[in-house]
Design an enzyme around this catalytic site. Structure first.
Site, mmCIF file in Angstrom:
data_model
loop_
_atom_site.group_PDB
_atom_site.id
_atom_site.type_symbol
_atom_site.label_atom_id
_atom_site.label_comp_id
_atom_site.label_asym_id
_atom_site.label_seq_id
_atom_site.Cartn_x
_atom_site.Cartn_y
_atom_site.Cartn_z
ATOM 1 N N CYS A 114 0.817 -1.225 0.000
ATOM 2 C CA CYS A 114 0.000 0.000 0.000
ATOM 3 C C CYS A 114 0.849 1.273 0.000
ATOM 4 O O CYS A 114 0.331 2.358 -0.258
ATOM 5 C CB CYS A 114 -0.937 -0.004 1.195
ATOM 6 S SG CYS A 114 -1.986 -1.460 1.238
ATOM 7 N N HIS A 255 -3.354 6.990 2.983
ATOM 8 C CA HIS A 255 -3.757 5.703 2.414
ATOM 9 C C HIS A 255 -5.145 5.357 2.946
ATOM 10 O O HIS A 255 -5.414 5.522 4.139
ATOM 11 C CB HIS A 255 -2.733 4.631 2.809
ATOM 12 C CG HIS A 255 -3.189 3.248 2.482
ATOM 13 N ND1 HIS A 255 -3.715 2.922 1.245
ATOM 14 C CD2 HIS A 255 -3.210 2.106 3.217
ATOM 15 C CE1 HIS A 255 -4.033 1.639 1.252
ATOM 16 N NE2 HIS A 255 -3.747 1.126 2.433
ATOM 17 N N ASN A 285 -10.131 -0.232 0.063
ATOM 18 C CA ASN A 285 -8.672 -0.114 0.103
ATOM 19 C C ASN A 285 -8.121 -0.662 -1.220
ATOM 20 O O ASN A 285 -8.243 -1.854 -1.496
ATOM 21 C CB ASN A 285 -8.161 -0.928 1.299
ATOM 22 C CG ASN A 285 -6.649 -0.928 1.427
ATOM 23 O OD1 ASN A 285 -5.934 -0.530 0.503
ATOM 24 N ND2 ASN A 285 -6.157 -1.392 2.563
HETATM 25 O O1 UT7 Z 1 -3.794 -1.490 3.689
HETATM 26 C C1 UT7 Z 1 -2.832 -2.166 4.429
HETATM 27 C C2 UT7 Z 1 -3.026 -1.960 5.856
HETATM 28 N N1 UT7 Z 1 -4.239 -2.631 6.299
HETATM 29 C C3 UT7 Z 1 -4.896 -2.139 7.291
HETATM 30 O O2 UT7 Z 1 -4.548 -1.098 7.797
HETATM 31 C C4 UT7 Z 1 -6.075 -2.942 7.800
HETATM 32 C C5 UT7 Z 1 -6.230 -2.654 9.248
HETATM 33 N N2 UT7 Z 1 -7.246 -3.463 9.923
HETATM 34 C C6 UT7 Z 1 -8.557 -3.207 9.867
HETATM 35 O O3 UT7 Z 1 -9.009 -2.372 9.101
HETATM 36 C C7 UT7 Z 1 -9.432 -3.918 10.876
HETATM 37 O O4 UT7 Z 1 -8.621 -4.657 11.740
HETATM 38 C C8 UT7 Z 1 -10.478 -4.875 10.235
HETATM 39 C C9 UT7 Z 1 -11.555 -4.060 9.547
HETATM 40 C C10 UT7 Z 1 -9.826 -5.821 9.275
HETATM 41 C C11 UT7 Z 1 -11.174 -5.689 11.332
HETATM 42 O O5 UT7 Z 1 -11.708 -4.846 12.323
HETATM 43 P P1 UT7 Z 1 -11.368 -5.102 13.855
HETATM 44 O O6 UT7 Z 1 -12.086 -4.082 14.601
HETATM 45 O O7 UT7 Z 1 -9.878 -5.119 14.009
HETATM 46 O O8 UT7 Z 1 -12.004 -6.519 14.087
HETATM 47 P P2 UT7 Z 1 -11.374 -7.836 14.728
HETATM 48 O O9 UT7 Z 1 -10.549 -8.562 13.720
HETATM 49 O O10 UT7 Z 1 -10.743 -7.521 16.056
HETATM 50 O O11 UT7 Z 1 -12.668 -8.672 15.004
HETATM 51 C C12 UT7 Z 1 -13.684 -8.187 15.899
HETATM 52 C C13 UT7 Z 1 -14.906 -9.089 15.798
HETATM 53 C C14 UT7 Z 1 -14.576 -10.567 15.940
HETATM 54 O O12 UT7 Z 1 -15.635 -11.181 16.682
HETATM 55 P P3 UT7 Z 1 -15.478 -11.488 18.255
HETATM 56 O O13 UT7 Z 1 -14.297 -12.379 18.376
HETATM 57 O O14 UT7 Z 1 -15.262 -10.122 18.903
HETATM 58 O O15 UT7 Z 1 -16.779 -12.114 18.599
HETATM 59 C C15 UT7 Z 1 -14.609 -11.084 14.518
HETATM 60 O O16 UT7 Z 1 -14.931 -12.442 14.450
HETATM 61 O O17 UT7 Z 1 -15.515 -8.946 14.520
HETATM 62 C C16 UT7 Z 1 -15.685 -10.239 13.913
HETATM 63 N N3 UT7 Z 1 -15.566 -10.103 12.473
HETATM 64 C C17 UT7 Z 1 -16.617 -9.811 11.688
HETATM 65 N N4 UT7 Z 1 -17.910 -9.578 11.953
HETATM 66 C C18 UT7 Z 1 -18.723 -9.286 10.898
HETATM 67 C C19 UT7 Z 1 -14.459 -10.209 11.709
HETATM 68 N N5 UT7 Z 1 -14.759 -9.997 10.420
HETATM 69 C C20 UT7 Z 1 -16.082 -9.746 10.373
HETATM 70 C C21 UT7 Z 1 -16.982 -9.436 9.326
HETATM 71 N N6 UT7 Z 1 -18.289 -9.220 9.643
HETATM 72 N N7 UT7 Z 1 -16.588 -9.343 8.039
#
Ligand code: UT7
Length: 332
Positions: A114, A255, A285
């Site tokens: 990125c 970004h 993204n």
């Molecule tokens: O471009 C290169 C750099 N990339 C980035 O900067 C990406 C950075 N990361 C992110 O944008 C975020 O971490 C994500 C959007 C990918 C995920 O958000 P998060 O707030 O970090 O979620 P998480 O992975 O900590 O998951 C939180 C909860 C989990 O459930 P529990 O364990 O709390 O019950 C996941 O299972 O959200 C759940 N979850 C979803 N729920 C609905 C994970 N993916 C999904 C989904 N829909 N698609």
């Protein structure tokens, strides 16, 4: 010494739209969750027969037309991509150069995920300041839909396809000069965002195919925290080095990875909504294409004028990160 001036911007936005509601049909998610966690409402997807060079060529064509230069004037083509048409060769930059009918020209890709477009700005600047080249076409082009595992609910909804391009030219006018580009990396964090299979470490095999190892794997939450810290620190260093405050910047173009990252970084640095360019809701993204697509969006909205000061800030797989500070310096 020649200065490097940022002359023009262009982009290609694939017309096909994939909304969050489309994802509700293929993974366990909701429009509400994706919107709240990322700010994304929809992203663009290329056609099946379209590769990164096809998107990049269209963006390049527009950037050249807007620059007022002739194609023959271009003496270097750099493409930033991690979704090249071909894994090893030819480079996507070679293909873009031929698709837009450039005469034979030096062309190569840079791979910095990125952060790729900011890396390309740094390379173009160095080539021009050294006197080796005069007019550099830089392109960020990605077809992430080709490396997404559409069963991975933690990653697949974030990314989209698209391309952006710019012309960077030699100038004798110091007021037009790109002020600074600062790029860096830390390979100790290689596991955070990775396509583990298909390269020389794990060459293509049945195992690679069965386990979708050529698809992107991301530890989203860890990446998120590092992104906020690194992007904020990176810009602070750049602003302090040049004795600038947030009021000196007309357009902060980060970004587009996650609206919460953009907001945290923008708030920490004191950039207001008017200064901060946001396209994540529309395009998701798009990795190396994200910053030039966002700049092009602001340009087409009539917001970017000659002489405006612009600050890029990027972060991605590698890990890599970088920022660039420059005035917009069109020829016409
Ligand atoms: O471009 C290169 C750099 N990339 C980035 O900067 C990406 C950075 N990361 C992110 O944008 C975020 O971490 C994500 C959007 C990918 C995920 O958000 P998060 O707030 O970090 O979620 P998480 O992975 O900590 O998951 C939180 C909860 C989990 O459930 P529990 O364990 O709390 O019950 C996941 O299972 O959200 C759940 N979850 C979803 N729920 C609905 C994970 N993916 C999904 C989904 N829909 N698609």
């Amino acid at each position: 010494m020649a200065y490097a001036a940022f002359r023009s911007i262009g982009a290609y936005i694939p017309p096909k739209i994939m909304t969050n509601f489309d994802f509700e049909k293929i993974i366990d998610t909701t429009d509400e969750w994706i919107t709240k966690r990322t700010g994304i409402k929809e992203r663009r997807i290329s056609e099946e027969n379209e590769a990164s060079s096809d998107l990049g060529a269209k963006a390049a064509q527009q950037a050249i037309e807007r620059s007022g230069l002739a194609k023959e004037d271009i003496d270097l083509v750099i493409c930033a991509t991690v979704t090249p048409d071909y894994l090893c060769m030819p480079s996507t930059a070679c293909l873009i150069a031929s698709k837009i009918n450039l005469p034979p020209v030096q062309a190569f890709d840079v791979s910095a995920a990125c952060t790729g477009f900011v890396y390309a700005v740094s390379v173009a600047k160095a080539f021009i300041e050294s006197g080796m080249k005069k007019n550099v076409l830089i392109v960020g082009a990605e077809t992430y839909s080709s490396i997404l595992d559409y069963t991975d609910r933690g990653t697949c909804f974030i990314f989209g396809d698209g391309a952006g391009a710019a012309i960077i030219s030699a100038s004798e006018n110091k007021d037009e000069a790109i002020v600074d580009v600062n790029c860096s990396s830390d390979g100790n964090y290689d596991d955070l965002i990775k396509t583990p299979g298909g390269g020389s470490k794990h060459p293509c095999s049945q195992e690679v195919l069965d386990n979708k190892m050529a698809c992107i794997k991301m530890k989203g939450n860890e990446t998120f925290k590092l992104a906020v810290r690194t992007l904020t620190a990176d810009v602070k260093v750049m602003m302090e080095k040049h004795n600038l405050t947030n009021k000196d910047i007309n357009h902060f173009i980060p970004h587009q990875a996650n609206m919460r990252i953009i907001k945290s970084v923008g708030d920490a640095l004191g950039f207001n909504e008017e200064q901060t360019v946001v396209t994540i809701d529309k395009y998701g993204n798009t990795s190396a294409a994200s910053i030039p697509m966002a700049m092009n969006y602001a340009y087409e909205q009539g917001k970017i004028k000659a002489g405006d000061s612009i600050l890029f800030d990027a972060f991605g797989g590698g890990l890599t990160w970088g920022s660039a500070l420059f005035p917009f310096a069109p020829l016409k």
